[in-house]
Scaffold this motif. Structure first.
Motif, PDB file in Angstrom:
ATOM      1  N   ILE A 183       0.834  -1.200   0.000  1.00 36.64           N
ATOM      2  CA  ILE A 183       0.000   0.000   0.000  1.00 36.64           C
ATOM      3  C   ILE A 183       0.865   1.245   0.000  1.00 36.64           C
ATOM      4  CG2 ILE A 183      -1.747   1.279   1.290  1.00 36.64           C
ATOM      5  CD1 ILE A 183      -2.702  -1.429   2.398  1.00 36.64           C
ATOM      6  N   VAL A 187      -1.846  -1.099  -3.882  1.00 34.20           N
ATOM      7  CA  VAL A 187      -2.918  -0.122  -3.684  1.00 34.20           C
ATOM      8  C   VAL A 187      -2.325   1.257  -3.891  1.00 34.20           C
ATOM      9  CG1 VAL A 187      -4.603   0.816  -2.076  1.00 34.20           C
ATOM     10  CG2 VAL A 187      -4.094  -1.634  -2.049  1.00 34.20           C
ATOM     11  N   SER A 236      -6.810   3.592  -4.920  1.00 35.37           N
ATOM     12  CA  SER A 236      -6.918   3.892  -3.493  1.00 35.37           C
ATOM     13  C   SER A 236      -8.362   4.106  -3.052  1.00 35.37           C
ATOM     14  CB  SER A 236      -6.088   5.128  -3.143  1.00 35.37           C
ATOM     15  OG  SER A 236      -4.724   4.867  -3.326  1.00 35.37           O
ATOM     16  N   PHE A 240     -10.101   0.842  -2.783  1.00 36.60           N
ATOM     17  CA  PHE A 240      -9.656   0.092  -1.608  1.00 36.60           C
ATOM     18  C   PHE A 240     -10.277   0.662  -0.339  1.00 36.60           C
ATOM     19  CE2 PHE A 240      -6.616  -1.089   1.758  1.00 36.60           C
ATOM     20  CZ  PHE A 240      -6.717  -2.470   1.637  1.00 36.60           C
TER      21      PHE A 240
END
Length: 169
Positions: free
Chosen positions: A6, A95, A115, A118
């Motif tokens: 991430i 991500v 993003s 997510f």
């Protein structure tokens, strides 16, 4: 079980989520990811930029079961993510909403999720946790169909592999 990489600050500042705009935004993000990990059992690594005011070496911490990496002075989080994708052979999910990073890691074989998308998954996991249900319900994926019944416009092999990886989220 998938490996999630991430882009930390990218996720923090994506969308208009009021939950991620508080004073302790990094701590709140780590807590939300911990709850998501408990429900989905993914390996999660969050990478933050340290290139402007960071340490001379890369710093790694384990906070609440989430691996947190701060890039070293002079290195961006994007470069760390690209390196980690190459190390895991592209078998991970990244991500980020950064277009250049997306293109780079997709070329290395990693799947990418935006993003904002997510954050919606984090919200759904939190909702299901409050409701007391597990997140493995197939009704969440009802809008994504990969089974084709003779359709000649089949998705490419790369697109189908990406969809399979993203379904694990």
């Amino acid at each position: 079980m998938s490996k999630l990489l991430i882009d930390g600050y990218n996720l923090l500042h994506a969308g208009s989520s009021s939950i991620l705009k508080s004073e302790g935004e990094v701590e709140e993000l780590i807590e939300r990811l911990r709850r998501y990990k408990r429900q989905k059992a993914h390996t999660i690594t969050v990478i933050f930029d340290g290139h402007e005011r960071g340490m001379p070496i890369e710093r790694k911490e384990k906070i609440k079961g989430i691996c947190v990496v701060y890039s070293r002075l002079g290195e961006k989080a994007d470069q760390v993510i690209e390196r980690l994708v190459r190390q895991c052979g592209g078998s991970c999910i990244v991500v980020t909403s950064d277009r250049a990073l997306t293109d780079s890691v997709e070329n290395d074989g990693a799947a990418v999720i935006d993003s904002e998308a997510f954050i919606e998954r984090l919200d759904m996991a939190a909702y299901l946790e409050l409701k007391g249900e597990s997140g493995t319900d197939e009704s969440q994926e009802a809008g994504i169909h990969t089974r084709k019944k003779g359709n000649p416009k089949r998705k490419s092999k790369k697109e189908r592999a990406t969809i399979r990886k993203l379904k694990k989220l």
